[in-house]
Design an enzyme around this catalytic site. Structure first.
Site, short mmCIF file in Angstrom:
data_model
loop_
_atom_site.label_atom_id
_atom_site.label_comp_id
_atom_site.label_asym_id
_atom_site.label_seq_id
_atom_site.Cartn_x
_atom_site.Cartn_y
_atom_site.Cartn_z
CG ASP A 184 45.16 38.05 39.52
OD1 ASP A 184 44.45 38.10 40.52
OD2 ASP A 184 45.63 37.01 39.07
CG ASP A 407 41.51 27.16 36.36
OD1 ASP A 407 40.51 27.88 36.28
OD2 ASP A 407 41.73 26.38 37.31
#
Length: 765
Positions: A184, A407
């Site tokens: 990311d 998550d």
């Protein structure tokens, strides 16, 4: 506890896009005491580290899976622990590990123990993820190091340098260590410069990654580095994609070693975007006067899945200066989208783009920006090399995010940390004024990296392809595997092949038993059992299973005695030749080439077989076959041999159809090669070669299936199937082929029974 997501795009095409990257949070503890690995022979750098290697399983994750499967009494859940997942170095303390999680050195020591029992190189996957100002556009996974000059120094000296010291120890030089570098980070540098945190962090991302790549690459040939490229719902818009190539090139060129420091790129890390949208292969298809990409779900992003996105990103990177040898990888750990809601065939009845997309997409998210603990997701394709065949730029499916680890959580009255996107009652925006629910699994608030039992069970239940197990419903077992044969053996391994089973719904895979012990599971009718003892007899049987967990009766047993090892001369066969391709196809001949085999002593040459008949022998990795008949299909395999006469297993077959010759040749020829076959489905790749003297403008390949094969998706060509007849037509971007040049397309299909290679006919204008 840390978590991660992909941030919003910054432009008028804005869309909140994301996926939660799993980072197990391990407290900063003293390093575990582990033995020092002895020096090992350096491993040669492979073109594809996932081919011919033995995967290393993280025992920490295997323990989590086994505990849950035992509590639930689920054989389907237990199967998850048999697949490789990456080891996350997501903070400085993770390098040393703690009392309940192995550190990096301890993991590599265990990989070395595994390597001592196998002739295949052991492949270990590590996530490098702790940049200064990490994940600048998200709340769930901000890191421990600030985006400052001092933070960059800390990243280099306290994080990267210790990892390099461990991975670079001479005792691990025989391993294949695959590093997934900084998920990311660079996508944020491409799209989120309007965010002050990202603008401030980007220079440290660029310098930190350049430092990491140079240091890791400098260790030696056992290191493989893959940079994260987000996913199709992030960098897939054309303005984002064209910005990605120069940004990545700038960073890599700043690394010591330049482009050589990067082996490729990985997409969909911890995301749920499917690898393929089988019923939406053409984003420009017009429905109701509008292209499919204009649907609300895609918002003019032309890449609906990761496979098409990766192919486009490959071209972008090569055009930006990266070598054509770079490989693309997809994280399929939870992008399967199986279950009863998954469409099983094309629904062409809707007359507007939104209804058409909704009826046919396998991505069941209501909003493409969903990323945190997404409700309804499923495990995707199993980790494997060359999922679309050796000719495709996607070289592997991997599981970077271990399925079943949360998550992230969300702020509540009991705690302030977390991300609102993980709140089942929360909302999110698409950047264009639209508001959507988060679609997180309701009823849970599990911190990032901790075990999320409900999510794990849902991922297994919705896996696609399905995991075998006790799920009820269909009670008809597959037929027993037949023709079980010992294909090859060494002093420490036995390779088996068999004839595929059949099933009323579809065969999902096979359990292979060594005596009464389950030795492993395979999705295809072949398996290699490793870590065996020399000069020892073993007995094998195979059982097939389907998606409902029904087991077939066992095959007939076959016995194999391993060779004597070093006490009886050279008995180790060469490795299987790979990447067999055909070129220069004419009406009377074809030239074959392949990647060289390896051998413990040395490869002496290769036998080339045409439709099972030996047609020649060569000491090089190419062979020209002549005297063929026009408009005729031939099948070729290659077998390597060494000076002791040991023979490798045969390569995967490649089909070649000669051109039409003087009777009206079409100016092109097409060759057909199976990429993978799992008993009820398969992938195949076709190479179209211009055999004329002038460039083509367009081409068409046609064939007739001998069985009940159905093409479910096709890439780099437009598909039209009517009954047994299939037509593949060139796209606007690949219809022009220079004289003597070629292009490729591929597809995925289903079948039951046999899956014979078809005879292809190629025409061009």
């Amino acid at each position: 506890m840390v978590a991660h997501r992909h941030p919003a795009r910054a432009s008028s095409l804005a869309l909140v896009v994301g996926a939660a990257l799993l980072m197990p949070w391990w407290g900063v503890q003293a390093a575990q005491a582990t033995s020092v690995a002895p020096a090992a022979a350096a491993a040669a750098h492979a073109a594809n580290p996932f081919v011919g290697s033995s995967p290393y399983l993280n025992p920490d994750y295997v323990s989590e899976v086994q505990s849950q499967a035992s509590a639930d009494g689920s054989s389907a859940e237990a199967k998850v622990g048999a697949y490789q997942t990456a080891i996350w170095m997501d903070h400085i303390g993770a390098i040393a590990g703690d009392s309940s999680h192995l550190g990096l050195k301890a993991q590599l020591d265990k990989a070395e123990t595994q390597a001592a029992g196998t002739t295949s190189p052991v492949e270990v996957e590590v996530v490098v993820y702790d940049l200064p100002g990490r994940d600048c556009a998200a709340l769930a996974s901000n890191g421990e190091i600030p985006a400052t000059d001092a933070g960059l120094t800390q990243y280099e000296s306290q994080y990267i340098d210790p990892i390099v010291a461990i991975e670079g120890a001479s005792g691990y030089s025989n391993l294949r260590i695959v590093n997934f570098v900084e998920p990311d980070s660079l996508p944020n540098a491409v799209t989120n410069q309007s965010k002050s945190a990202c603008a401030a962090a980007t220079p440290y991302y660029e310098k930190g990654i350049a430092y990491a790549l140079g240091k890791l690459h400098g260790i030696g040939s056992q290191i493989y580095n893959y940079l994260d490229i987000g996913h199709s719902g992030w960098l897939g818009w054309p303005n984002n994609m064209t910005g990605a190539g120069p940004e990545y090139a700038k960073v890599v060129q700043a690394a010591t070693g330049g482009y050589a420091t990067v082996d490729g790129f990985v997409s969909d890390t911890a995301n749920t975007t499917p690898s393929d949208e089988p019923f939406l292969p053409n984003s420009n298809l017009t429905v109701g006067g509008q292209p499919l990409k204009s649907a609300n779900f895609y918002q003019y992003n032309p890449y609906f899945d990761e496979h098409s996105y990766d192919e486009a990103m490959y071209s972008e990177f090569v055009s930006s200066g990266f070598p054509s040898s770079v490989g693309m990888i997809i994280d399929t750990s939870r992008n399967g989208w199986g279950g009863t809601s998954r469409p099983t065939s094309l629904n062409s009845s809707p007359t507007d783009v939104n209804s058409y997309v909704s009826a046919n997409k396998v991505d069941l998210r209501p909003f493409r920006g969903d990323w945190c603990n997404v409700n309804g997701a499923g495990i995707g394709a199993r980790p494997q090399a060359n999922p679309y065949g050796s000719g495709d730029h996607v070289i592997a499916d991997v599981w970077i995010k271990p399925p079943g680890e949360s998550d992230g959580d969300y702020p509540s009255s009991s705690h302030s940390h977390g991300d609102p996107h993980c709140d089942p009652a929360g909302t999110q925006t698409d950047g264009n004024g639209g508001t959507y629910p988060t679609d997180a699994i309701p009823g849970y608030d599990v911190p990032a990296g901790q075990w999320f039992a409900f999510q794990f069970k849902q991922l297994v239940q919705n896996a696609y392809p399905a995991l075998g197990g006790t799920t009820g419903g269909d009670t008809t077992p597959p037929s027993a595997p037949s023709g079980l044969t010992v294909a090859s053996k060494t002093s420490s391994s036995v390779s088996l092949t068999w004839t595929a089973s059949t099933d009323n719904v579809g065969v999902t895979g096979y359990d292979i038993y060594r005596g009464t012990t389950l030795a492993g599971t395979s999705a295809t009718p072949s398996f290699t059992d490793t870590g065996l003892t020399a000069s020892t007899q073993y007995s094998y049987t195979v059982k097939a299973f389907d998606a409902a967990g029904n087991l077939s009766s066992a095959s007939s047993a076959v016995t194999a005695t391993t060779s004597g090892g070093s006490t009886g001369g050279d008995t180790t066969p060469p490795s299987t030749p790979t990447n067999v391709t055909a070129s220069g196809v004419t009406s009377t001949g074809a030239t074959l080439s392949w990647s060289a085999s390896t051998d413990n002593v040395g490869v002496a040459g290769y036998h080339v077989y045409r439709s099972g008949t030996l047609v020649g022998t060569t000491t090089t990795t190419s062979f020209a076959d002549t005297g063929l008949t026009a408009s005729t299909q031939y099948s070729y395999t290659v077998v390597a041999y060494d000076a002791a006469g040991n023979l490798s297993p045969a390569s995967a077959a490649v089909s070649v159809t000669t051109s039409g010759g003087s009777t009206g040749g079409s100016g092109c020829a097409a060759t057909y090669q199976i990429g993978s076959d799992w008993g009820s489905g398969f992938t195949a790749n076709v190479t179209v070669t211009n055999t004329g003297t002038a460039p083509t403008k367009s081409w068409k390949v046609t064939w007739t299936w001998a069985g009940n094969q159905q093409v479910t998706s096709m890439w780099n060509a437009a598909s039209q199937q009517s009954g047994h007849s299939e037509t593949a037509t060139s796209m606007a971007y690949n219809g022009a082929i220079a004289a003597g040049g070629n292009t490729t397309f591929g597809f995925q299909g289903t079948y039951s029974g046999s899956n014979a290679n078809p005879t292809l006919t190629c025409s061009a204008s």
